[in-house]
Design a protein around this motif. Sequence first.
Motif, PDB file in Angstrom:
ATOM      1  N   GLU A   1     -87.360 -60.685  10.642  1.00  0.00           N
ATOM      2  CA  GLU A   1     -87.590 -59.840  11.814  1.00  0.00           C
ATOM      3  C   GLU A   1     -88.802 -60.316  12.608  1.00  0.00           C
ATOM      4  O   GLU A   1     -88.763 -60.445  13.829  1.00  0.00           O
ATOM      5  CB  GLU A   1     -87.786 -58.385  11.382  1.00  0.00           C
ATOM      6  N   ALA A   2     -89.894 -60.595  11.911  1.00  0.00           N
ATOM      7  CA  ALA A   2     -91.138 -60.986  12.587  1.00  0.00           C
ATOM      8  C   ALA A   2     -90.989 -62.310  13.321  1.00  0.00           C
ATOM      9  O   ALA A   2     -91.568 -62.491  14.392  1.00  0.00           O
ATOM     10  CB  ALA A   2     -92.272 -61.052  11.571  1.00  0.00           C
TER      11      ALA A   2
ATOM     12  N   ARG B   1     -88.593 -63.542  17.226  1.00  0.00           N
ATOM     13  CA  ARG B   1     -89.042 -63.765  18.608  1.00  0.00           C
ATOM     14  C   ARG B   1     -89.878 -65.027  18.725  1.00  0.00           C
ATOM     15  O   ARG B   1     -90.592 -65.213  19.703  1.00  0.00           O
ATOM     16  CB  ARG B   1     -89.858 -62.555  19.087  1.00  0.00           C
TER      17      ARG B   1
ATOM     18  N   ALA C   1     -94.540 -55.727  10.712  1.00  0.00           N
ATOM     19  CA  ALA C   1     -93.400 -55.085  11.365  1.00  0.00           C
ATOM     20  C   ALA C   1     -93.742 -54.793  12.819  1.00  0.00           C
ATOM     21  O   ALA C   1     -94.860 -54.339  13.115  1.00  0.00           O
ATOM     22  CB  ALA C   1     -93.026 -53.798  10.639  1.00  0.00           C
ATOM     23  N   PRO C   2     -92.819 -55.040  13.748  1.00  0.00           N
ATOM     24  CA  PRO C   2     -93.111 -54.827  15.169  1.00  0.00           C
ATOM     25  C   PRO C   2     -93.710 -53.453  15.475  1.00  0.00           C
ATOM     26  O   PRO C   2     -94.643 -53.360  16.270  1.00  0.00           O
ATOM     27  CB  PRO C   2     -91.748 -55.023  15.844  1.00  0.00           C
TER      28      PRO C   2
ATOM     29  N   ARG D   1     -97.602 -53.394  14.861  1.00  0.00           N
ATOM     30  CA  ARG D   1     -98.494 -54.387  15.472  1.00  0.00           C
ATOM     31  C   ARG D   1     -99.585 -53.725  16.291  1.00  0.00           C
ATOM     32  O   ARG D   1     -99.429 -52.620  16.777  1.00  0.00           O
ATOM     33  CB  ARG D   1     -97.676 -55.361  16.318  1.00  0.00           C
TER      34      ARG D   1
ATOM     35  N   SER E   1     -96.857 -63.953  19.442  1.00  0.00           N
ATOM     36  CA  SER E   1     -97.162 -62.658  18.828  1.00  0.00           C
ATOM     37  C   SER E   1     -98.629 -62.244  18.927  1.00  0.00           C
ATOM     38  O   SER E   1     -98.995 -61.199  18.421  1.00  0.00           O
ATOM     39  CB  SER E   1     -96.763 -62.697  17.353  1.00  0.00           C
TER      40      SER E   1
END
Length: 162
Positions: free
Chosen positions: A46-47, A50, A104-105, A108, A142
């Motif tokens: 997941e991280a 992107r 986890a988004p 953040r 990120s």
Amino acid sequence: MGDRLVLRLRRALTGPLPEPVWPAGIRPVPFEPDRHARQVHALLVEAYSRGGGYVEPFTIWWPSLRDDSEFDPALVVVAVNAQDEIVGVAQCWTSAFVKDLAVAPAMRRQGLGSALLRQAFRALQGRGAAFVDLKVDADNPSGALRLYRSLGFDEVESYRLS
């Protein structure tokens, strides 16, 4: 992927290190491979979805991690929320290298990345490491580079990968 600039960063581990400050409702737990490996892998996928990294499918990732001579489960810093869901991980090698950092988004920009790394710094210092290294893409989307610099990392090398 094209041409990318990779930075190798280093932070000294000499002297007293700041305590980790965990976001409200978040706590570190010991990494238990049978219980946590799949959740850690899912968080990494997941991280990195992107950009900023890549992780192999679980059936390749886990055996290759587990069987690496530099892997030690005690150097996998895991943070969970009140529901015991993994919301952050810092996985380090015994050579004092941060292999993966993922938050986890939804968590953040709340200090979790800093807390994970500070916990890892303390573990590595306790093993006698004088410094810790990591690699990051110069254009990591990120905010990782800003985080690393705020924690005292300095560039020691850069190189291009095509």
